[in-house]
Design a protein around this motif. Structure first.
Motif, mmCIF file in Angstrom:
data_model
loop_
_atom_site.group_PDB
_atom_site.id
_atom_site.type_symbol
_atom_site.label_atom_id
_atom_site.label_comp_id
_atom_site.label_asym_id
_atom_site.label_seq_id
_atom_site.Cartn_x
_atom_site.Cartn_y
_atom_site.Cartn_z
ATOM 1 N N GLN A 106 0.846 -1.212 0.000
ATOM 2 C CA GLN A 106 0.000 0.000 0.000
ATOM 3 C C GLN A 106 0.872 1.250 0.000
ATOM 4 N N ARG A 155 -2.999 5.984 12.232
ATOM 5 C CA ARG A 155 -3.453 6.467 10.922
ATOM 6 C C ARG A 155 -2.443 6.105 9.825
ATOM 7 N N ALA A 197 -4.706 3.956 7.437
ATOM 8 C CA ALA A 197 -5.423 4.779 6.446
ATOM 9 C C ALA A 197 -4.936 4.423 5.050
ATOM 10 N N THR A 198 -5.776 4.678 4.055
ATOM 11 C CA THR A 198 -5.343 4.577 2.654
ATOM 12 C C THR A 198 -5.802 5.858 1.961
ATOM 13 N N ALA A 228 -7.583 6.098 -0.462
ATOM 14 C CA ALA A 228 -8.890 5.897 -1.104
ATOM 15 C C ALA A 228 -10.081 6.176 -0.195
ATOM 16 N N GLU A 229 -9.840 6.119 1.120
ATOM 17 C CA GLU A 229 -10.989 6.226 2.032
ATOM 18 C C GLU A 229 -10.680 7.139 3.202
ATOM 19 N N ASP A 230 -11.770 7.671 3.797
ATOM 20 C CA ASP A 230 -11.578 8.446 5.032
ATOM 21 C C ASP A 230 -11.198 7.470 6.135
ATOM 22 N N TYR A 231 -10.408 7.921 7.072
ATOM 23 C CA TYR A 231 -10.028 7.052 8.197
ATOM 24 C C TYR A 231 -10.106 7.843 9.494
ATOM 25 N N GLU A 232 -10.897 7.347 10.398
ATOM 26 C CA GLU A 232 -11.023 7.979 11.716
ATOM 27 C C GLU A 232 -10.299 7.112 12.731
#
Ligand code: CMC
Length: 430
Positions: A183, A200, A204-205, A207-211
């Motif tokens: 990744q 994070r 996280a990527t 491509a997407e939101d990450y919380e």
């Protein structure tokens, strides 16, 4: 001055050696004159009776199960402090006031990025490299990028290097993971705290939101506090020995990471999960205990035993207590592993072999279960230990460099090889 007299019975010669009192714990005998006065060295493989340095950072009472960072009990720090605050405490010796803490936090945040050139190193590693192998190499390589502050005799240089190491380790570690799963690297987000930032960068990527889950971040923070320092363990002693030659701090911390990787030390958290996962039902536990006790079997119960703790490991107690609560809060379904761990602990603790040898669960016994619950892959467990321990290594390095006088570490040996003999020409050899 208190003294201890050592007499060599074979020659009748004696030497009075100074007995130095510790602020807590056992006094030590200064054996510096043993060789010049009696022509003797001490022999202590594994350093079970040797204090290799003087330190003011961490104190362990193995019989009481006590661990203090700069005098503060680990239970109080784990319950009330943050990892950044503990880092300041270890590094500078005192708890920071509000402005000192804010300033320290800002400095660490400013150093979280790594030189972009370092990111190109990653593609040279095999796709399935262990992240510890990558971590070791990349941390060693930092000295080729940050040589503007490598003068170990300059206190300001030392401080900048310390800050860089503490700040960059999570970034390097997360990139090691991202590389092995193919990744893209996720760069640090300096709005986040130290542990949230790491989570994070791991998960996280683009491509997407990450919380970041705050429960996960707090659990990781607790783990980091518990692993931040542990006196003169193998990896810290490795850092000290490497530093004694005047080597740069990045090279020395890389050496510490290499030492931590071993299964008898930091690699145990990974081995514990492998062991627990190999147990398909609690009915197999007696067989495993039997193997651990068998002198002819190399198998050991991973996550059990400690060189210093002979009552209990206070870190294990804290982690054990948080384990059930965390798994419930995170709604983790992987409870069978916990059940097996509890049963194994119960069976070992009532077994005479473990009782006699004072083998109790150590910090690694439950820490793997928590890391697993946080979604951390197995091969990243020791990497996380390395991130947490970096401040400990750096604090010991800084303490050593601040001493008025330090000598290169150079142990001697009990030589048992051939005495001098003449070279034998090839045609005369058997
Ligand atoms: N399972 C079975 N027997 C054990 C174990 C174990 N986990 N640990 C020690 N023993 C036995 C060992 O066989 C020896 O028996 P004997 O006296 O009959 O020869 C005796 O207990 C003393 O062991 P030792 O290896 O001489 O003790 P040590 O202080 O040199 O080693 C240790 C400490 C932690 C390396 C060892 O207990 C061990 O290998 N534990 C498993 C690995 C582990 O959990 N490591 C994490 C340590 S905590 C985190 C960290 O500091 O990195």
């Amino acid at each position: 001055m208190e003294t201890v007299t050592i007499t060599d019975d074979s020659t009748g010669k004696s030497v009075k050696l100074e007995k130095k009192t510790a602020s807590s714990g056992s006094p030590v005998i200064d054996i510096g004159q043993l060789q010049s006065k009696l022509g003797l060295y001490t022999f202590d493989p594994g350093f079970t009776s040797t204090a290799a340095c003087q330190s003011t950072i961490t104190y362990i009472d193995g019989d009481k199960g006590e661990l203090l960072y700069r005098g503060y009990p680990i239970e109080q720090l784990a319950g009330q402090s943050s990892y950044i605050e503990v880092s300041y405490l270890l590094l500078y010796g005192e708890l920071p006031n509000k402005s000192q803490l804010d300033e320290f936090n800002d400095i660490i945040i400013q150093h979280t990025m790594i030189n972009e050139g370092i990111t190109r190193f990653y593609s040279g590693f095999r796709y399935d490299a262990h992240p510890m192998a990558i971590l070791c190499a990349v941390v060693g390589a930092l000295s080729s990028f940050y040589h503007d502050s490598l003068d170990i005799n300059n206190p300001r240089h030392r401080e900048i290097s310390a800050h860089r190491l503490i700040a960059k380790l999570p970034t390097i570690a997360a990139f090691s993971y991202k590389y092995t799963i193919g990744q893209p690297f996720i760069y640090p987000d300096n709005k986040l705290d130290y542990c949230s930032n790491f989570l994070r960068m791991m998960f996280a990527t683009p491509a997407e939101d990450y919380e970041v889950n705050p429960i996960a971040a707090r659990a990781l923070e607790l783990m980091m506090i518990l692993h931040a320092d542990h006196e003169q363990n193998a990896s810290t002693s490795t850092v000290r020995l490497a530093s004694s030659s005047g080597a740069n701090p990045f090279a020395c911390i890389s050496a510490g990471i290499a030492s931590l990787w071993g299964p008898a030390h930091g690699g145990a958290n990974e081995s514990v999960i492998n062991m627990l996962e190999s147990i398909s039902s609690v009915s197999e536990i007696p067989k495993l205990i039997k193997r651990a006790k068998d002198k002819n079997d190399k198998f050991r119960l991973m996550g059990f035993g400690h060189r210093i703790y002979k009552n209990f490991d206070p870190r294990a107690k804290i982690i054990r207590d948080m384990c059930h609560q965390l798994l419930n809060e995170l709604d983790v379904k992987d409870q069978p592993l916990v059940e097996i761990a509890c049963e194994l602990e119960y069976a070992a603790l009532k077994d005479d072999y473990f009782k006699e040898k004072k083998l109790y669960p150590n910090v690694d016994f439950y820490s793997g279960i928590i890391l697993k619950a946080l979604g951390i892959p197995l091969n990243m467990f020791t990497v996380i230990f390395s991130i947490a321990r970096t401040v400990g290594w750096v604090s010991h390095w800084k303490e050593m460099m601040e001493e008025d006088k330090h000598r290169i570490g150079r142990p001697r040996q009990l030589y048992m090889g051939y005495t001098a003999r003449d070279y034998v020409a090839m045609d005369k050899r058997k």
